[in-house]
Design an enzyme around this catalytic site. Structure first.
Site, PDB file in Angstrom:
ATOM      1  N   HIS A  80     -38.626  20.114  16.301  1.00  0.00           N
ATOM      2  CA  HIS A  80     -38.579  19.102  16.068  1.00  0.00           C
ATOM      3  C   HIS A  80     -36.971  18.004  15.095  1.00  0.00           C
ATOM      4  CE1 HIS A  80     -39.157  15.047  13.405  1.00  0.00           C
ATOM      5  NE2 HIS A  80     -40.174  15.110  13.652  1.00  0.00           N
ATOM      6  N   SER A 134     -42.874   6.769  14.689  1.00  0.00           N
ATOM      7  CA  SER A 134     -43.486   5.241  13.916  1.00  0.00           C
ATOM      8  C   SER A 134     -44.640   5.197  15.347  1.00  0.00           C
ATOM      9  CB  SER A 134     -42.499   4.284  13.733  1.00  0.00           C
ATOM     10  OG  SER A 134     -41.433   4.609  13.359  1.00  0.00           O
ATOM     11  N   GLY A 141     -39.695   8.412  12.025  1.00  0.00           N
ATOM     12  CA  GLY A 141     -40.382   7.522  10.517  1.00  0.00           C
ATOM     13  C   GLY A 141     -39.105   6.167   9.883  1.00  0.00           C
ATOM     14  N   ASN A 145     -49.208  15.663  12.225  1.00  0.00           N
ATOM     15  CA  ASN A 145     -47.024  16.249  11.742  1.00  0.00           C
ATOM     16  C   ASN A 145     -46.694  16.097   9.654  1.00  0.00           C
ATOM     17  OD1 ASN A 145     -45.332  17.370  10.176  1.00  0.00           O
ATOM     18  ND2 ASN A 145     -44.083  16.655  11.799  1.00  0.00           N
ATOM     19  N   LYS A 160     -45.741  17.064   7.751  1.00  0.00           N
ATOM     20  CA  LYS A 160     -44.525  17.645   6.938  1.00  0.00           C
ATOM     21  C   LYS A 160     -44.528  18.043   6.109  1.00  0.00           C
ATOM     22  CE  LYS A 160     -42.266  13.605  10.056  1.00  0.00           C
ATOM     23  NZ  LYS A 160     -41.023  12.577   9.782  1.00  0.00           N
ATOM     24  N   GLU A 165     -39.645  12.257  20.908  1.00  0.00           N
ATOM     25  CA  GLU A 165     -39.273  11.837  19.507  1.00  0.00           C
ATOM     26  C   GLU A 165     -37.628  11.052  19.794  1.00  0.00           C
ATOM     27  OE1 GLU A 165     -42.502  12.843  17.137  1.00  0.00           O
ATOM     28  OE2 GLU A 165     -40.943  14.450  16.385  1.00  0.00           O
ATOM     29  N   GLU A 172     -36.303  16.985  12.778  1.00  0.00           N
ATOM     30  CA  GLU A 172     -35.501  17.273  10.948  1.00  0.00           C
ATOM     31  C   GLU A 172     -35.300  18.754  11.041  1.00  0.00           C
ATOM     32  OE1 GLU A 172     -39.409  15.364   9.444  1.00  0.00           O
ATOM     33  OE2 GLU A 172     -38.330  13.205   9.555  1.00  0.00           O
TER      34      GLU A 172
HETATM   35  P1  PGA Z   1     -43.085   9.126  12.490  1.00  0.00           P
HETATM   36  O1  PGA Z   1     -43.225  11.139  12.405  1.00  0.00           O
HETATM   37  O2  PGA Z   1     -44.528   9.161  12.509  1.00  0.00           O
HETATM   38  O3  PGA Z   1     -43.769   9.148  10.585  1.00  0.00           O
HETATM   39  O4  PGA Z   1     -42.118   8.678  12.359  1.00  0.00           O
HETATM   40  C1  PGA Z   1     -42.934  11.374  13.710  1.00  0.00           C
HETATM   41  C2  PGA Z   1     -42.664  13.131  14.187  1.00  0.00           C
HETATM   42  O5  PGA Z   1     -41.718  12.920  13.038  1.00  0.00           O
HETATM   43  O6  PGA Z   1     -42.818  13.175  14.163  1.00  0.00           O
END
Ligand code: PGA
Length: 246
Positions: free
Chosen positions: A94, A209, A172, A9, A11, A166, A96
């Site tokens: 997601h 992460s 993140g 992803n 982003k 997640e 976010e």
């Molecule tokens: P990350 O993000 O691996 O940077 O923690 C995962 C995601 O948001 O899908």
């Protein structure tokens, strides 16, 4: 047998140069894991064309999709448009998007329905905040997110969706969930999803992460069928190293 899948992803990151770098770098990939990259919508076309030019097996996905199929919705991109660009997958729900753009389970279900109609596999994300986990309500919370979305999909969604756990506190942050936390939540997700989809055949991904250092342990867990990778998907070597952990 569920085929392992690692989804990157990107982003709000990535360039055409990165699309070409991934397409050529993944051209010789011979691993057994399915690889998917979800660039920004503006770059799907570029990555699809570059992958085809390099005979690269990487699949391409969207990071989001409109909850409507068309009409006066300025700035949106429909499932049909994603399909026309060559996307085979799309992430919905997601954390976010839920937190920053007010996406409710109802909206997530509408998006997933449009994707299924367009022949695109939705990757439906769920996950609890640190507050919910500290309160011991994580299983109930995630179970409700799963039920709220899957109960709104047509029965034909059977085994055509991917679920992704997640935990928000792991996305993140560098704080990966422990193997015990991941396995127990994935088993729970599979059992909660069972009344709605063929959950034994459905792939359940872990995200939060994931790095080359922790991927092998996480991906070896019995109910983990792959990873949804943010930060580590922006570098080809790291992305391949995560997939190598499957
Ligand atoms: P990350 O993000 O691996 O940077 O923690 C995962 C995601 O948001 O899908």
């Amino acid at each position: 047998m569920r085929k392992q899948i690692v989804v990157g992803n990107w982003k709000l990151n990535g360039t055409k140069v990165l699309c070409h770098q991934f397409a050529s770098g993944l051209a010789g990939y011979i691993g057994s894991v399915e690889l998917v990259i979800c660039p920004p919508a503006t770059h799907i076309d570029c990555l699809v064309s570059a992958a085809s030019a390099h005979s690269s097996t990487v699949s391409v996905g969207g990071q989001n999709v409109a909850a409507q199929s068309g009409g006066a919705y300025t700035g949106e991109v429909s499932a049909g448009m994603l399909r026309e660009l060559g996307a085979c997958y799309a992430i919905v729900g997601h954390s976010e998007r839920r937190a920053l753009f007010g996406e409710t389970s109802e909206i997530v279900a509408q998006k997933a329905s449009h994707l299924l109609e367009a022949g695109i596999t939705p990757i439906i994300c769920v996950g609890e905040s640190s507050l919910v986990r500290e309160g011991g309500e994580h299983a109930k919370f995630v179970g409700r997110q799963i039920t709220e979305v899957l109960s709104r999909l047509a029965p034909s969604a059977e085994s055509a969706v991917i679920l992704a756990y997640e935990p928000i506190w792991a996305v993140g942050t560098g704080n990966t969930a422990s193997s015990e936390q991941v396995q127990s939540m994935h088993a729970h997700i599979r059992s909660v999803a069972a009344p709605f989809i063929n959950s034994v055949a459905t792939r359940v991904l872990y995200g939060g992460s994931v790095t080359p250092d922790n991927a092998a342990n996480l991906l070896a867990l019995p109910d983990v069928d792959g990873a949804l990778v943010g930060g580590a998907s922006l570098e080809l070597d790291k992305f391949l190293a995560v997939a190598g952990g499957c």
